[in-house]
Every structure is written in C-alpha cells, then in structure tokens.
Design a protein around this motif. Sequence first.
Motif, PDB file in Angstrom:
ATOM      1  N   TYR A  22       9.573 -24.653  -3.870  1.00 44.04           N
ATOM      2  CA  TYR A  22       9.210 -25.451  -2.702  1.00 44.04           C
ATOM      3  C   TYR A  22       7.692 -25.434  -2.563  1.00 44.04           C
ATOM      4  CZ  TYR A  22       8.847 -27.182   2.037  1.00 44.04           C
ATOM      5  OH  TYR A  22       8.510 -27.933   3.132  1.00 44.04           O
ATOM      6  N   ASN A  23       7.088 -26.616  -2.498  1.00 47.16           N
ATOM      7  CA  ASN A  23       5.654 -26.741  -2.258  1.00 47.16           C
ATOM      8  C   ASN A  23       5.411 -26.799  -0.756  1.00 47.16           C
ATOM      9  OD1 ASN A  23       4.508 -26.855  -4.869  1.00 47.16           O
ATOM     10  ND2 ASN A  23       5.200 -28.951  -5.099  1.00 47.16           N
ATOM     11  N   PHE A  24       4.685 -25.818  -0.247  1.00 42.48           N
ATOM     12  CA  PHE A  24       4.379 -25.802   1.177  1.00 42.48           C
ATOM     13  C   PHE A  24       3.427 -26.947   1.505  1.00 42.48           C
ATOM     14  CE2 PHE A  24       5.584 -21.406   0.359  1.00 42.48           C
ATOM     15  CZ  PHE A  24       6.462 -21.179   1.412  1.00 42.48           C
ATOM     16  N   LYS A  25       3.769 -27.699   2.531  1.00 45.29           N
ATOM     17  CA  LYS A  25       2.931 -28.823   2.938  1.00 45.29           C
ATOM     18  C   LYS A  25       2.053 -28.460   4.119  1.00 45.29           C
ATOM     19  CE  LYS A  25       6.281 -32.091   1.246  1.00 45.29           C
ATOM     20  NZ  LYS A  25       7.698 -31.846   1.312  1.00 45.29           N
ATOM     21  N   GLN A  26       2.469 -27.462   4.905  1.00 42.07           N
ATOM     22  CA  GLN A  26       1.749 -27.132   6.137  1.00 42.07           C
ATOM     23  C   GLN A  26       1.148 -25.730   6.173  1.00 42.07           C
ATOM     24  OE1 GLN A  26       1.359 -28.765   9.325  1.00 42.07           O
ATOM     25  NE2 GLN A  26       1.760 -30.616   8.180  1.00 42.07           N
TER      26      GLN A  26
END
Length: 160
Positions: free
Chosen positions: A124-128
């Motif tokens: 999962y790529n953290f966006k925040q």
Amino acid sequence: MANKNLKKYKRNINELRDVAAIWWPEELRAESATASIIPILLKTQDQFISILTLCDQTPEQVFDLISAAKFSANLFLKHLVILADYGGEPLSRLNKNFQNVFPLNHPDNRFIMEFSWREKDYSYNFKQLPVKTLNNRKLGIDGTTLIKEQSLDDLKKILL
C-alpha cells in the motif's frame, strides 16, 4: 455582612451574563462526548463486524463495503482502534517514527506498507502520511468529532 452577600446574588440579566458560564466548559463537553461514545459503538458493533466478515476478497474491499453500508468512516476506524487497542499515544509515536517504520518507495516517492493477507502479499502506497500531527482528533475518532459522520478519505483509508 449578610446584606452585602445578599446584594451579590441580586443581579439583573446583564450582570449575570458578565459572570455566568453560558455554555458548558470545554472539560465538561469533552467528558460528555466521551461518555456518549460507548452507546454509539455498542449500537453499531454488529454492523462493523458484518463489514469485516463480508470483506473476504481483497483488503481494499473493506472500502467498498463501508461505502455501500453508508457506515461512517471515522466510526469504523474507532471500532478498529478499540479492537486493536491502539490509541492516540501509539498513533502519535508511529507518525513521529514513520520514516523508520515504513520504507520509501523511490519511484513514487511515497512510503509503502507491505503486508500479507490470506497468504497473498500486498503493498500500500501511503497518500497522506506522514503528516505534521496525527492524533484522534485529526482522524475524527475522539469524543467530540466521532459524533459527526465522516466519509472515507486518504488519511482514514491508510489506517483501515
């Protein structure tokens, strides 16, 4: 002396406004909101468990199920925080040490979380995250913000 004290209590409405507490003090409002969290959690517990039970294809399916059930994202997150016994202090510590816990994905220049779910690997790529301050209030899961329904956003998705 008694007459002097009596005069102190004979005030008109304007004098009372100057010295009275018209609204509940912040500590009482916070205590009241916190006390009201438990009935909300008990009332929604079965629906929360149903969403978790139905999520059996991919981890991301939980986002669709929350939306389809019209379940408040911050309320769902509060259930998870309680289930995991992971409160405000650990959230703050995680945020402060985020770069040490999660590796940086250089092509995307985002932090990633790699995990296994039902014998399959995911990332999962953290966006925040990380953010300047991460706490229960920012996530909408403290006593005063929990009673206001919030929809899924990238900040809440990363913690679900």
